[in-house]
Design a protein around this motif. Structure first.
Motif, PDB file in Angstrom:
ATOM      1  N   TYR A 123      42.412  37.503  42.190  1.00 14.02           N
ATOM      2  CA  TYR A 123      40.977  37.583  42.154  1.00 14.02           C
ATOM      3  C   TYR A 123      40.351  36.239  42.685  1.00 14.02           C
ATOM      4  O   TYR A 123      39.124  36.260  43.380  1.00 14.02           O
ATOM      5  N   SER A 124      40.981  35.214  42.463  1.00 13.66           N
ATOM      6  CA  SER A 124      40.085  34.039  42.793  1.00 13.66           C
ATOM      7  C   SER A 124      40.352  33.745  44.249  1.00 13.66           C
ATOM      8  O   SER A 124      39.278  33.136  44.906  1.00 13.66           O
ATOM      9  N   HIS A 213      48.124  37.958  34.425  1.00 10.31           N
ATOM     10  CA  HIS A 213      47.460  36.790  33.682  1.00 10.31           C
ATOM     11  C   HIS A 213      46.824  37.086  32.433  1.00 10.31           C
ATOM     12  O   HIS A 213      46.368  38.178  32.139  1.00 10.31           O
ATOM     13  N   GLN A 219      41.480  41.698  29.396  1.00  5.44           N
ATOM     14  CA  GLN A 219      40.437  42.804  29.767  1.00  5.44           C
ATOM     15  C   GLN A 219      40.803  44.119  30.001  1.00  5.44           C
ATOM     16  O   GLN A 219      40.055  44.987  30.041  1.00  5.44           O
ATOM     17  N   ASP A 238      49.063  34.204  37.204  1.00  3.36           N
ATOM     18  CA  ASP A 238      48.139  34.957  37.912  1.00  3.36           C
ATOM     19  C   ASP A 238      48.526  36.339  38.211  1.00  3.36           C
ATOM     20  O   ASP A 238      49.601  36.816  38.107  1.00  3.36           O
ATOM     21  N   THR A 239      47.578  37.155  38.294  1.00  4.28           N
ATOM     22  CA  THR A 239      47.547  38.651  38.483  1.00  4.28           C
ATOM     23  C   THR A 239      48.405  39.044  39.728  1.00  4.28           C
ATOM     24  O   THR A 239      49.471  39.706  39.765  1.00  4.28           O
ATOM     25  N   THR A 283      33.875  38.168  36.373  1.00  4.67           N
ATOM     26  CA  THR A 283      33.944  36.834  36.158  1.00  4.67           C
ATOM     27  C   THR A 283      33.371  35.794  36.918  1.00  4.67           C
ATOM     28  O   THR A 283      32.867  36.285  38.024  1.00  4.67           O
TER      29      THR A 283
END
Ligand code: PRE
Length: 421
Positions: A123-124, A213, A219, A238-239, A283
């Motif tokens: 997502y980052s 993550h 979530q 991380d995802t 986020t």
């Protein structure tokens, strides 16, 4: 899996500061020398020539406007020194630096190198693309590495998560903001839509483990329970990295929580779509740079500060918050972090006395540093505190939020069942 050879390998702990990284056309490139230790300068330059043609070949295969990067199997990194073609026979001599070489931070999104934590599909990475359209997103394996990449001029900006509407604050990044000297120059809010991914042909009943993550696991906590998955939950860096790991190891008993883009990149199937516990899962990321931006008054700005006080029981927090309340400055976030006890030298007693900070308070408020109200408030805050730092004053992200197909109209909207996300 073909896509995996084209995606960028993250900058890792093994990366060395600026001098040891290969730069070509503004992109940071890690190259493998297949374990060879280069003995002489001539040999080194010859290696560079080979590497640069490899890099050119990779660039021509790049996707999404991103420069493809050779994954460094053993982390050997080199600088390609520009060689002048106009200095007669002395072709191996380095060309003199020009003004352009001294300003490697371009201002246009298309050339900007933006560090993020994770691997492609995280997502980052998407947040980096939202913050700086068409940027060259540079994956880093840890948050700290993303900070260092900017400090060492390997990247021009970093885009890092600081809070999520379901999972709360990402404390690590609050701590790192204090440890590093970067400035917050912007914020971007990203709706986060999670999927449950597994290898093709794997059924929900086969899954004994879900990896992702920790924020993503948090979530989706209730939805996973509701789905009746009899699976242990394990944290991963991380995802997208979790999806990549399952694909690389052919794990047929493990699923990952990640984005649909990660599914595409790593050849995974989407077993369940929209598994976040709330449709309005958002986020917030901050954009970091070496230099602050000039605060303005012609559009909504936010300012982030951090402060502490070394004396207990002086109602410091109440006084600080009042300095903003009396000036009608709205606070948008307060975060406190325990501060590692440090020894502070007391000038008055010739360096013998020590004091301890208990907490650092991080406050975001909705006003620009250029606003006289803010300057007066901060002057007052300085009187009540023993430590005050402005982390940045930056434009607020005002883009309307959309999560999946639904538009978030209010932060008070009740959590929707996952099936409607
Ligand atoms: O793992 C990723 O994909 C990330 O980009 C990290 C991260 C986070 O740190 O919060 C970012 C957004 C989501 O909230 C989940 C994970």
């Amino acid at each position: 899996m073909a896509a995996m050879s084209l995606v960028k390998a993250p900058i890792g702990q093994g990366f060395r500061p600026a001098g040891n990284n290969t730069r070509r056309g503004g992109a940071v490139v890690r190259c493998s020398l297949q374990g060879a230790v280069v003995a002489s300068r001539t040999e080194w330059l010859a290696s560079c020539a080979v590497l640069s043609s490899k890099v050119a070949a990779l660039v021509s295969h790049s996707t999404n406007g991103h420069v493809a990067v050779a994954a460094a199997a053993n982390g050997a990194l080199l600088d390609l020194v520009p060689v002048s073609s106009t200095n007669g026979g002395a072709r191996n001599l380095p060309a003199p630096l020009r003004i352009a070489d001294l300003c490697p931070a371009p201002m246009h999104g298309s050339e900007l190198r933006v560090a993020y934590q994770g691997v492609p599909g995280a997502y980052s990475e998407k947040a980096a693309g939202k913050a700086y359209q068409g940027c060259n997103a540079v994956p880093c394996d840890q948050f700290d590495v993303a900070f260092q990449a900017v400090e060492n001029w390997i990247a021009d900006r970093a885009v890092l998560p600081v809070e999520n509407s379901l999972g709360g604050s990402i404390h690590r990044n609050y701590d790192l903001l204090l440890r590093h000297r970067l400035h917050i120059v912007g914020e971007v809010q990203l709706p986060v839509h999670h999927c449950l991914l597994a290898l093709p042909g794997v059924r929900k009943e086969d899954i004994t483990r879900v990896i992702s993550h920790p924020q993503a696991l948090a979530q989706c906590e209730h939805t996973l329970t509701r789905m009746g998955l009899n699976a242990a939950r394990e944290a991963f860096d991380d995802t997208a990295g979790a999806a990549e790991y399952i694909a690389a190891n052919g794990l047929r008993d493990t699923a990952a929580i990640a984005s649909s883009r990660a599914a595409e990149l790593y050849g995974m199937e989407v077993l369940a779509d929209g598994i976040q516990d709330d449709c309005g899962n958002v986020t917030r990321f901050v954009m970091l740079a070496r230099e602050p931006i000039v605060p303005r008054m012609d559009r909504p700005f936010k300012t982030s500060i951090v402060f502490a006080h070394d004396k207990a029981g002086t109602s410091m927090l109440f006084k600080v918050l009042s300095a903003f309340a009396f000036r009608d400055i709205s606070l948008t976030k307060i975060e406190s972090r325990p501060y590692r006890p440090i020894r502070l030298v007391d000038d008055a007693s010739s360096g013998t006395a020590t004091k301890t900070f208990d907490y650092m308070f991080y406050v975001d408020f909705q006003a620009s540093l250029a606003d006289p109200r803010v300057q007066n408030a901060l002057a007052e805050v300085q009187e009540f505190t023993s430590f005050l730092r402005v982390l940045g004053s930056y434009p607020m992200d005002m883009t309307p939020m959309t999560a999946g197909s639904s538009t978030i109209i209010s932060s008070n909207s009740s959590p929707a069942p996952s099936s409607s996300c």
